[in-house]
Design a protein around this motif. Structure first.
Motif, PDB file in Angstrom:
ATOM      1  N   ALA A 122     -44.797 -44.022  27.485  1.00 15.22           N
ATOM      2  CA  ALA A 122     -44.941 -42.684  28.067  1.00 15.22           C
ATOM      3  C   ALA A 122     -43.733 -41.821  27.739  1.00 15.22           C
ATOM      4  CB  ALA A 122     -45.120 -42.795  29.579  1.00 15.22           C
ATOM      5  N   GLY A 123     -42.544 -42.428  27.728  1.00 14.41           N
ATOM      6  CA  GLY A 123     -41.340 -41.684  27.406  1.00 14.41           C
ATOM      7  C   GLY A 123     -41.340 -41.139  25.993  1.00 14.41           C
ATOM      8  N   ALA A 124     -42.122 -41.759  25.123  1.00 14.70           N
ATOM      9  CA  ALA A 124     -42.268 -41.291  23.744  1.00 14.70           C
ATOM     10  C   ALA A 124     -43.439 -40.325  23.574  1.00 14.70           C
ATOM     11  CB  ALA A 124     -42.446 -42.488  22.812  1.00 14.70           C
ATOM     12  N   ALA A 138     -39.084 -39.640  36.686  1.00 15.54           N
ATOM     13  CA  ALA A 138     -38.767 -39.140  35.345  1.00 15.54           C
ATOM     14  C   ALA A 138     -39.830 -38.186  34.814  1.00 15.54           C
ATOM     15  CB  ALA A 138     -38.601 -40.323  34.384  1.00 15.54           C
ATOM     16  N   GLU A 139     -40.875 -37.967  35.598  1.00 14.75           N
ATOM     17  CA  GLU A 139     -42.000 -37.093  35.233  1.00 14.75           C
ATOM     18  C   GLU A 139     -42.645 -37.532  33.920  1.00 14.75           C
ATOM     19  OE1 GLU A 139     -42.038 -32.844  36.677  1.00 14.75           O
ATOM     20  OE2 GLU A 139     -39.895 -33.070  36.201  1.00 14.75           O
ATOM     21  N   LEU A 140     -43.102 -38.757  33.919  1.00 11.51           N
ATOM     22  CA  LEU A 140     -43.767 -39.309  32.746  1.00 11.51           C
ATOM     23  C   LEU A 140     -45.251 -39.520  33.023  1.00 11.51           C
ATOM     24  CD1 LEU A 140     -41.218 -41.967  31.443  1.00 11.51           C
ATOM     25  CD2 LEU A 140     -41.615 -39.648  30.605  1.00 11.51           C
ATOM     26  N   ALA A 188     -38.829 -38.488  24.267  1.00 15.04           N
ATOM     27  CA  ALA A 188     -37.724 -39.090  23.513  1.00 15.04           C
ATOM     28  C   ALA A 188     -38.312 -39.858  22.337  1.00 15.04           C
ATOM     29  CB  ALA A 188     -36.915 -40.020  24.408  1.00 15.04           C
ATOM     30  N   ILE A 189     -38.360 -39.225  21.190  1.00 12.79           N
ATOM     31  CA  ILE A 189     -38.974 -39.852  20.009  1.00 12.79           C
ATOM     32  C   ILE A 189     -38.006 -39.801  18.828  1.00 12.79           C
ATOM     33  CG2 ILE A 189     -41.401 -39.613  20.602  1.00 12.79           C
ATOM     34  CD1 ILE A 189     -41.478 -36.928  19.320  1.00 12.79           C
ATOM     35  N   GLY A 190     -36.841 -40.331  19.058  1.00  7.97           N
ATOM     36  CA  GLY A 190     -35.833 -40.347  18.003  1.00  7.97           C
ATOM     37  C   GLY A 190     -34.895 -39.162  18.129  1.00  7.97           C
ATOM     38  N   ARG A 191     -33.755 -39.262  17.511  1.00  9.88           N
ATOM     39  CA  ARG A 191     -32.754 -38.200  17.613  1.00  9.88           C
ATOM     40  C   ARG A 191     -32.837 -37.257  16.423  1.00  9.88           C
ATOM     41  NH1 ARG A 191     -26.279 -38.778  18.892  1.00  9.88           N
ATOM     42  NH2 ARG A 191     -25.756 -36.582  18.610  1.00  9.88           N
ATOM     43  N   PRO A 192     -33.267 -36.032  16.662  1.00  8.44           N
ATOM     44  CA  PRO A 192     -33.305 -35.059  15.563  1.00  8.44           C
ATOM     45  C   PRO A 192     -31.890 -34.729  15.091  1.00  8.44           C
ATOM     46  CG  PRO A 192     -34.585 -34.336  17.475  1.00  8.44           C
ATOM     47  CD  PRO A 192     -33.748 -35.477  17.922  1.00  8.44           C
ATOM     48  N   LYS A 193     -31.738 -34.359  13.849  1.00 12.08           N
ATOM     49  CA  LYS A 193     -30.426 -34.049  13.303  1.00 12.08           C
ATOM     50  C   LYS A 193     -29.869 -32.740  13.855  1.00 12.08           C
ATOM     51  CE  LYS A 193     -31.225 -36.454   8.917  1.00 12.08           C
ATOM     52  NZ  LYS A 193     -31.289 -36.317   7.436  1.00 12.08           N
ATOM     53  N   PRO A 222     -30.746 -35.620  21.611  1.00 11.27           N
ATOM     54  CA  PRO A 222     -32.018 -36.251  21.985  1.00 11.27           C
ATOM     55  C   PRO A 222     -32.364 -35.996  23.439  1.00 11.27           C
ATOM     56  CG  PRO A 222     -30.256 -37.879  21.957  1.00 11.27           C
ATOM     57  CD  PRO A 222     -29.658 -36.609  21.422  1.00 11.27           C
ATOM     58  N   ASN A 223     -33.660 -36.001  23.742  1.00 12.75           N
ATOM     59  CA  ASN A 223     -34.083 -35.935  25.137  1.00 12.75           C
ATOM     60  C   ASN A 223     -33.729 -37.239  25.832  1.00 12.75           C
ATOM     61  OD1 ASN A 223     -35.248 -33.380  24.862  1.00 12.75           O
ATOM     62  ND2 ASN A 223     -37.186 -34.235  24.155  1.00 12.75           N
ATOM     63  N   ILE A 224     -33.323 -37.133  27.067  1.00 13.96           N
ATOM     64  CA  ILE A 224     -32.974 -38.314  27.859  1.00 13.96           C
ATOM     65  C   ILE A 224     -34.010 -38.459  28.967  1.00 13.96           C
ATOM     66  CG2 ILE A 224     -31.269 -39.382  29.371  1.00 13.96           C
ATOM     67  CD1 ILE A 224     -29.113 -37.894  27.800  1.00 13.96           C
ATOM     68  N   ILE A 225     -34.681 -39.578  28.998  1.00 13.37           N
ATOM     69  CA  ILE A 225     -35.693 -39.853  30.017  1.00 13.37           C
ATOM     70  C   ILE A 225     -35.038 -40.664  31.133  1.00 13.37           C
ATOM     71  CG2 ILE A 225     -37.899 -40.961  30.508  1.00 13.37           C
ATOM     72  CD1 ILE A 225     -38.154 -38.578  28.644  1.00 13.37           C
ATOM     73  N   THR A 226     -34.968 -40.112  32.330  1.00 10.71           N
ATOM     74  CA  THR A 226     -34.340 -40.810  33.447  1.00 10.71           C
ATOM     75  C   THR A 226     -34.822 -40.237  34.770  1.00 10.71           C
ATOM     76  OG1 THR A 226     -32.220 -41.463  34.457  1.00 10.71           O
ATOM     77  CG2 THR A 226     -32.353 -39.252  33.491  1.00 10.71           C
ATOM     78  N   SER A 227     -34.716 -41.030  35.815  1.00  9.82           N
ATOM     79  CA  SER A 227     -34.962 -40.556  37.179  1.00  9.82           C
ATOM     80  C   SER A 227     -33.669 -40.555  37.981  1.00  9.82           C
ATOM     81  CB  SER A 227     -36.007 -41.450  37.871  1.00  9.82           C
ATOM     82  OG  SER A 227     -35.558 -42.797  37.898  1.00  9.82           O
ATOM     83  N   LEU A 228     -32.551 -40.782  37.309  1.00  6.66           N
ATOM     84  CA  LEU A 228     -31.257 -40.914  37.967  1.00  6.66           C
ATOM     85  C   LEU A 228     -30.528 -39.577  38.036  1.00  6.66           C
ATOM     86  CD1 LEU A 228     -28.924 -42.700  39.102  1.00  6.66           C
ATOM     87  CD2 LEU A 228     -28.130 -42.926  36.729  1.00  6.66           C
ATOM     88  N   GLU A 229     -30.016 -39.239  39.210  1.00  6.26           N
ATOM     89  CA  GLU A 229     -29.113 -38.107  39.405  1.00  6.26           C
ATOM     90  C   GLU A 229     -28.000 -38.574  40.335  1.00  6.26           C
ATOM     91  OE1 GLU A 229     -28.981 -35.355  37.959  1.00  6.26           O
ATOM     92  OE2 GLU A 229     -30.988 -34.905  37.179  1.00  6.26           O
TER      93      GLU A 229
END
Length: 358
Positions: A72-74, A100-102, A206-211, A215-222
């Motif tokens: 789902a994160g991808a 994480a809103e996935l 989060a589908i790889g790091r564009p140049k 990158p997008n960070i998928i997390t539920s942590l604050e």
């Protein structure tokens, strides 16, 4: 199997066929009665050879939910299925996905509990599904099918709602619907999305790091309380939008009837027969079937209850949905519950007898 051809199959089998046809990218699950036919059917159909869909039997339900989290994160259309104690093991991961809103789809073909319970059908996971079985203030969109056709139809609907609101969605079935055989018209084949389409439709993924960007960070942590509060307030605003836009229900019989039944899933089918039997005995009865258990159709059930002599909820449990019905009606009408436990399914004549006691 294209077009409008009706095919005879089990509810669990319909879930598997619909998953392939609705463009599912991956199924990660673990066998448990009474839903094992889902993964068995997928293994027989071998969609990895035709659509590229990944089908994997995980080593446990805990492993499967974390695979769903990753897919789902991808931005992938991923799903799993299980039954009551298996879904209980997934609750931590579902809460993580909500935070994480996935988007992801979960199928629960309920069996009796608590604990390992029985392999017979039940509806005793209502609280687990509608209250958010994990930690924190969150909700899962919950659809309750009452036919094999709806088992197939709700797969695409669950994916649609999950991605629309970036939220987990659950198809809350039960052992009756999962194991029964009916004719079903399968949905048309939908092509799987390309990587470019996923990037365009899911810019948060989060589908790889564009140049050219971080990158997008998928997390539920604050870690900061203020940031965590803002995240929660955002979620509450989203849940309110879902309440306003996605309530689904069905009314059968005369809305002006003297008595009202409220039931979902397979219990609604039994209640429908009880309503017909009650009519034959001169009783005036209608049936309200919630299709979305969350968001629950509070306003609609309260409106239909106005002027009734009594309301009876029919559930294959000790009484769970009845609490939402009572909250919605708020004492305007007497609300009673009837249910059977231990895997015993209520009989229509039992329900008619309970109507007479209202």
């Amino acid at each position: 199997m294209e077009g409008k051809e009706a095919i005879l199959m089990k509810g669990n089998e319909a879930i598997a066929h619909a998953a392939i046809r609705c463009g599912c990218d991956g199924y990660f699950g673990y066998p448990i009665t009474p839903q094992s036919e889902v993964i068995e059917t997928l293994a027989e159909l071998k969609p990895w050879e035709t659509t590229g869909m990944v089908v994997l039997q995980a080593e446990s339900e805990v492993a499967s939910i974390n695979m769903i989290y990753g897919g789902a994160g991808a931005g992938k259309r991923v799903m799993t299925s299980s039954s009551s104690p298996g879904v209980a093991l997934m609750q931590e991961g579902i809460a993580y996905m909500a935070g994480a809103e996935l988007p992801g789809v979960f199928v629960n073909v309920q069996r009796g509990g608590p604990g390992l319970g029985t392999i017979q059908p039940s509806q005793s996971d209502y609280f687990q599904a509608t209250r958010g079985g994990g930690n924190g203030d969150y909700y899962v969109i919950v659809l309750a099918p009452n036919s094999v056709q709806e088992m197939a139809d709700f797969v695409d609907l669950a994916f649609e709602l999950a991605f629309k609101y970036r939220n987990p969605a659950m198809i809350l079935a039960d052992g009756v619907i999962g194991q029964m055989m009916e004719k079903v018209v399968l949905p048309p084949m939908k092509p799987r999305r390309t990587e470019e389409e996923i990037k365009r439709e899911c810019p948060w993924a989060a589908i790889g790091r564009p140049k050219d960007r971080q990158p997008n960070i998928i997390t539920s942590l604050e870690l900061k309380p203020e940031a965590m509060e803002q995240r929660n307030l955002h979620l509450q605003e989203k849940y309110q939008q879902i309440r306003e836009n996605e309530v689904r229900y069905e009314i059968q019989g005369d809305p002006q009837a003297d008595y009202m039944l409220v039931a979902f899933g397979s219990a609604a089918r039994i209640a429908e027969k009880a309503m017909e039997m009650a009519h034959e005995e001169g009783l005036s009865v209608c049936l309200f079937r919630p299709i979305t258990l969350w968001p629950f159709p509070e306003k609609e059930v309260a409106a239909l209850a106005q002027g009734k002599k009594g309301v009876l909820t029919v559930e294959i449990n000790a009484g769970q949905m009845v609490e939402d019905v009572r909250l919605a009606i708020n004492g305007a009408v007497t609300v009673k519950h009837f249910g059977r436990l231990g895997g015993i399914v209520p009989e229509p004549d039992e329900i008619v007898n309970e109507i007479k006691k209202l």
